[in-house]
Design an enzyme around this catalytic site. Structure first.
Site, PDB file in Angstrom:
ATOM      1  N   SER A  38      -1.888  -6.752   8.301  1.00  0.00           N
ATOM      2  CA  SER A  38      -1.008  -7.551   7.440  1.00  0.00           C
ATOM      3  C   SER A  38       0.173  -8.000   8.296  1.00  0.00           C
ATOM      4  O   SER A  38       0.460  -7.374   9.327  1.00  0.00           O
ATOM      5  CB  SER A  38      -0.501  -6.663   6.296  1.00  0.00           C
ATOM      6  OG  SER A  38       0.536  -7.297   5.594  1.00  0.00           O
ATOM      7  N   TYR A  86       3.477   1.378   2.999  1.00  0.00           N
ATOM      8  CA  TYR A  86       2.338   0.483   3.246  1.00  0.00           C
ATOM      9  C   TYR A  86       2.452  -0.125   4.652  1.00  0.00           C
ATOM     10  O   TYR A  86       1.478  -0.151   5.403  1.00  0.00           O
ATOM     11  CB  TYR A  86       2.335  -0.611   2.178  1.00  0.00           C
ATOM     12  CG  TYR A  86       1.361  -1.735   2.409  1.00  0.00           C
ATOM     13  CD1 TYR A  86      -0.002  -1.552   2.210  1.00  0.00           C
ATOM     14  CD2 TYR A  86       1.802  -3.002   2.810  1.00  0.00           C
ATOM     15  CE1 TYR A  86      -0.899  -2.595   2.408  1.00  0.00           C
ATOM     16  CE2 TYR A  86       0.914  -4.048   3.004  1.00  0.00           C
ATOM     17  CZ  TYR A  86      -0.437  -3.840   2.804  1.00  0.00           C
ATOM     18  OH  TYR A  86      -1.320  -4.876   3.013  1.00  0.00           O
TER      19      TYR A  86
HETATM   20  N1  LIG Z   1      -3.042  -9.643  -0.840  1.00  0.00           N
HETATM   21  C1  LIG Z   1      -2.179  -9.683   0.141  1.00  0.00           C
HETATM   22  O1  LIG Z   1      -1.102 -10.289   0.005  1.00  0.00           O
HETATM   23  C2  LIG Z   1      -2.498  -9.041   1.474  1.00  0.00           C
HETATM   24  C3  LIG Z   1      -1.754  -9.437   2.596  1.00  0.00           C
HETATM   25  C4  LIG Z   1      -2.026  -8.852   3.822  1.00  0.00           C
HETATM   26  C5  LIG Z   1      -3.025  -7.905   3.927  1.00  0.00           C
HETATM   27  N2  LIG Z   1      -3.728  -7.516   2.831  1.00  0.00           N
HETATM   28  C6  LIG Z   1      -4.772  -6.500   3.000  1.00  0.00           C
HETATM   29  O2  LIG Z   1      -6.017  -7.061   2.662  1.00  0.00           O
HETATM   30  C7  LIG Z   1      -6.910  -6.037   2.299  1.00  0.00           C
HETATM   31  C8  LIG Z   1      -7.625  -6.438   1.013  1.00  0.00           C
HETATM   32  O3  LIG Z   1      -6.681  -6.482  -0.037  1.00  0.00           O
HETATM   33  P1  LIG Z   1      -6.694  -7.615  -1.164  1.00  0.00           P
HETATM   34  O4  LIG Z   1      -5.472  -8.400  -0.999  1.00  0.00           O
HETATM   35  O5  LIG Z   1      -7.995  -8.296  -1.195  1.00  0.00           O
HETATM   36  O6  LIG Z   1      -6.447  -6.705  -2.472  1.00  0.00           O
HETATM   37  P2  LIG Z   1      -7.390  -6.298  -3.672  1.00  0.00           P
HETATM   38  O7  LIG Z   1      -7.908  -7.502  -4.366  1.00  0.00           O
HETATM   39  O8  LIG Z   1      -6.603  -5.298  -4.466  1.00  0.00           O
HETATM   40  O9  LIG Z   1      -8.616  -5.565  -2.957  1.00  0.00           O
HETATM   41  C9  LIG Z   1      -8.507  -4.263  -2.421  1.00  0.00           C
HETATM   42  C10 LIG Z   1      -9.906  -3.717  -2.175  1.00  0.00           C
HETATM   43  O10 LIG Z   1      -9.786  -2.389  -1.611  1.00  0.00           O
HETATM   44  C11 LIG Z   1     -10.643  -1.520  -2.337  1.00  0.00           C
HETATM   45  N3  LIG Z   1     -10.152  -0.146  -2.342  1.00  0.00           N
HETATM   46  C12 LIG Z   1      -8.907   0.295  -2.684  1.00  0.00           C
HETATM   47  N4  LIG Z   1      -8.890   1.645  -2.661  1.00  0.00           N
HETATM   48  C13 LIG Z   1     -10.142   2.052  -2.303  1.00  0.00           C
HETATM   49  C14 LIG Z   1     -10.762   3.314  -2.137  1.00  0.00           C
HETATM   50  N5  LIG Z   1     -10.099   4.472  -2.339  1.00  0.00           N
HETATM   51  N6  LIG Z   1     -12.058   3.363  -1.769  1.00  0.00           N
HETATM   52  C15 LIG Z   1     -12.754   2.215  -1.591  1.00  0.00           C
HETATM   53  N7  LIG Z   1     -12.239   0.995  -1.735  1.00  0.00           N
HETATM   54  C16 LIG Z   1     -10.950   0.924  -2.098  1.00  0.00           C
HETATM   55  C17 LIG Z   1     -10.664  -2.098  -3.765  1.00  0.00           C
HETATM   56  O11 LIG Z   1     -11.850  -1.712  -4.422  1.00  0.00           O
HETATM   57  P3  LIG Z   1     -11.972  -0.653  -5.633  1.00  0.00           P
HETATM   58  O12 LIG Z   1     -10.696  -0.657  -6.385  1.00  0.00           O
HETATM   59  O13 LIG Z   1     -13.149  -1.152  -6.418  1.00  0.00           O
HETATM   60  O14 LIG Z   1     -12.273   0.653  -4.955  1.00  0.00           O
HETATM   61  C18 LIG Z   1     -10.697  -3.594  -3.475  1.00  0.00           C
HETATM   62  O15 LIG Z   1     -12.015  -4.017  -3.256  1.00  0.00           O
HETATM   63  C19 LIG Z   1      -6.076  -4.762   2.175  1.00  0.00           C
HETATM   64  O16 LIG Z   1      -6.248  -3.971   3.327  1.00  0.00           O
HETATM   65  C20 LIG Z   1      -4.654  -5.290   2.092  1.00  0.00           C
HETATM   66  O17 LIG Z   1      -3.737  -4.350   2.578  1.00  0.00           O
HETATM   67  C21 LIG Z   1      -3.492  -8.078   1.604  1.00  0.00           C
END
Ligand SMILES: NC(=O)c1ccc[n+]([C@@H]2O[C@H](COP(=O)([O-])OP(=O)(O)OC[C@H]3O[C@@H](n4cnc5c(N)ncnc54)[C@H](OP(=O)(O)O)[C@@H]3O)[C@@H](O)[C@H]2O)c1
Length: 271
Positions: free
Chosen positions: A139, A152
């Site tokens: 990120s 985080y």
């Molecule tokens: N959105 C942003 O602004 C942003 C920016 C920079 C980086 N990121 C990074 O991008 C990545 C994806 O996030 P996203 O933005 O797509 O958010 P999201 O829609 O909330 O997706 C998060 C994913 O992680 C999975 N997850 C969470 N806890 C888990 C666990 N204990 N075991 C297995 N799977 C788990 C969730 O699946 P389940 O709940 O079904 O387990 C979901 O599929 C993350 O690493 C986040 O830090 C996001």
């Protein structure tokens, strides 16, 4: 990329789901994992309906034994993992003082320890093949730490550091490592981090998850060590490194304002 096996963590929503759709369209065999099996099954159906190949393996990545079982099941079904996309992760909006310890531990388990463990588990297969690509989702918060996402940020700084060393370690074996650091993306991240049913507020200019998926696909075709998306965050990262005291003031102020906004949203106010 055609026919290659890619394991995508966090495939039940957001960036992971968009990446799975995109890579399946390019002919890759996608393994979908996360905890919410119903979501994974629905996505797998969608991919198969379009002629793609998808395998669903639910797992809680905070669990050591789930991680072991996950890689074992992929290898039994489809052979070695050729591409690993370590995407699963979550955040928590709160000060360091107020973040419950269980949340801190779980965040480190999912965001970084699971990543390191999965790399250890897939490496023997990649080494045997003599090729592979590991993509770690960090990120912009992995370069600029901003309250109220300090814990985080610490996990994402770890992702960036781990990816750098891993890249240097695996280069001689023909295994690529890319760390991709998105700015704000419109996913379920905000809901998960706030514990609210509705996202407490989108950051203006947030990306669509598809943009991140496309960047990942580009990196698979032409491996690069690091991606910051959108690129406009690169100067901010450099300014933070060169003039941290300047950034301190603005970041602290913004953090306090965000906490006040969350407080209102949590108590049902307009925010
Ligand atoms: N959105 C942003 O602004 C942003 C920016 C920079 C980086 N990121 C990074 O991008 C990545 C994806 O996030 P996203 O933005 O797509 O958010 P999201 O829609 O909330 O997706 C998060 C994913 O992680 C999975 N997850 C969470 N806890 C888990 C666990 N204990 N075991 C297995 N799977 C788990 C969730 O699946 P389940 O709940 O079904 O387990 C979901 O599929 C993350 O690493 C986040 O830090 C996001």
């Amino acid at each position: 990329m055609e026919g290659r096996t890619v394991l995508i963590t966090g495939a039940s929503s957001g960036i992971g789901a968009a990446t799975a759709r995109w890579l399946a369209c390019q002919g890759m065999r996608v393994v979908l994992t996360a905890r919410r099996q119903d979501r994974l099954e629905a996505l797998a159906q969608e991919i198969r309906a379009q002629g793609g190949a998808a395998l669903v393996i639910p797992a809680d990545l905070a669990s050591f034994s789930d991680r072991q079982a996950l890689v074992r099941q992929v290898e039994d079904a489809w052979g070695p993992v050729e591409v690993l996309i370590n995407n699963a992760g979550f955040g928590y909006y709160g000060t360091v003082a107020e973040t419950p310890w269980e949340v801190v531990e779980r965040m480190f388990q999912v965001n970084i320890l699971a990543m390191i463990h999965l790399v250890q588990l897939v490496l023997p297969g990649m080494r045997q093949l003599g090729r592979g690509h590991i993509i770690n989702v960090a990120s912009v918060a992995g370069y600029i730490s901003t309250p109220p996402l300090t814990v985080y940020s610490a996990t994402k700084f770890a992702v960036v550091g781990f990816s750098e060393g891993l890249r240097r370690e695996l280069e001689p074996y023909g295994i690529h490592v890319t760390v991709i650091s998105p700015g704000p993306v419109r996913t379920e991240f905000g809901r998960a981090a706030s514990g609210l049913a509705v996202d407490p507020g989108e950051v203006p200019g947030g990306l669509n998850p598809e943009a991140v998926a496309r960047a990942i696909a580009r990196a698979l075709r032409r491996p690069v060590p690091e991606i910051v998306i959108p690129a406009r965050y690169v100067p901010a990262i450099w300014i933070n490194r060169a003039l941290p005291r300047l950034v301190d003031w603005g970041a602290a102020r913004q953090g306090r304002a965000w906490l006040r906004h969350l407080e209102k949203a949590r108590s049902g106010g307009s925010g």
